[in-house]
Design an enzyme around this catalytic site. Structure first.
Site, PDB file in Angstrom:
ATOM      1  N   HIS A  54      34.458  43.594  39.544  1.00  0.00           N
ATOM      2  CA  HIS A  54      35.183  43.951  40.774  1.00  0.00           C
ATOM      3  C   HIS A  54      33.868  44.760  41.602  1.00  0.00           C
ATOM      4  CE1 HIS A  54      39.602  42.818  40.121  1.00  0.00           C
ATOM      5  NE2 HIS A  54      38.607  41.932  39.749  1.00  0.00           N
ATOM      6  N   GLU A  56      34.328  47.764  42.751  1.00  0.00           N
ATOM      7  CA  GLU A  56      34.460  49.196  42.281  1.00  0.00           C
ATOM      8  C   GLU A  56      33.799  49.267  40.851  1.00  0.00           C
ATOM      9  OE1 GLU A  56      36.844  46.939  43.508  1.00  0.00           O
ATOM     10  OE2 GLU A  56      38.687  47.895  43.733  1.00  0.00           O
ATOM     11  N   CYS A  84      42.576  47.313  42.417  1.00  0.00           N
ATOM     12  CA  CYS A  84      43.591  46.799  41.475  1.00  0.00           C
ATOM     13  C   CYS A  84      43.804  47.818  40.531  1.00  0.00           C
ATOM     14  CB  CYS A  84      43.259  45.308  41.073  1.00  0.00           C
ATOM     15  SG  CYS A  84      41.856  45.615  39.798  1.00  0.00           S
ATOM     16  N   CYS A  87      41.067  48.383  38.272  1.00  0.00           N
ATOM     17  CA  CYS A  87      40.021  49.432  39.030  1.00  0.00           C
ATOM     18  C   CYS A  87      40.520  50.845  39.078  1.00  0.00           C
ATOM     19  CB  CYS A  87      39.590  49.005  40.382  1.00  0.00           C
ATOM     20  SG  CYS A  87      38.490  47.410  40.300  1.00  0.00           S
TER      21      CYS A  87
END
Length: 150
Positions: A54, A56, A84, A87
């Site tokens: 992801h 992040e 999410c 993260c």
């Protein structure tokens, strides 16, 4: 029209680049205490064949490498979509000072939706959280991306 901080503009550019690659358009930027960009990334889960790639996560990993530490106290994270739960946990573990995110994610978000990671008793660090920064652009980008997929 209110101008966005440079870091959120860069995060939106990363999200746009992710969309061009066929990835869900999410971008992230980590800045130091003075606002200098330490790392920037867009989603790369398909490209890297890695469900944890992801935006992040990638930006935090790069910033940690640059800082030579697993912790980023005094650093801020700008991301185009509510992180999410995975993260959010990494944001906490990295001791990110402030989290700025654009669009809410009622389906997969882990900050204000779903797991609400930062409200859990097991969460040891909660960043300052600012939402809605650049939300309209982020939402439009996400809607356009998913409309093309249908």
């Amino acid at each position: 029209m209110k101008l966005l901080p440079e870091a959120m503009e860069i995060a939106l550019q990363e999200a746009e680049a992710a969309a061009v690659r066929g990835e869900v358009p999410v971008g992230a930027v980590v800045t130091d205490a003075e606002g200098n960009v330490l790392a920037r990334a867009g989603n790369r889960t398909l490209e890297m064949k890695d469900p944890s790639a992801h935006a992040e996560m990638l930006a935090i990993r790069e910033a940690c490498c640059r800082m030579g530490s697993e912790r980023l106290p005094g650093c801020d994270l700008y991301v185009t979509l509510e992180p999410c739960a995975m993260c959010a946990a990494v944001i906490s573990f990295a001791r990110i000072r402030r989290l700025y995110f654009a669009a809410d994610d009622p389906k997969m978000g882990g900050v204000y939706h779903g797991a609400r990671f930062f409200t859990q008793a097991t969460c040891h660090h909660v960043p300052e959280i600012y939402d809605g920064l650049g939300a309209q652009r982020a939402v439009e980008l996400l809607k356009a991306f998913f409309a093309q997929r249908r």
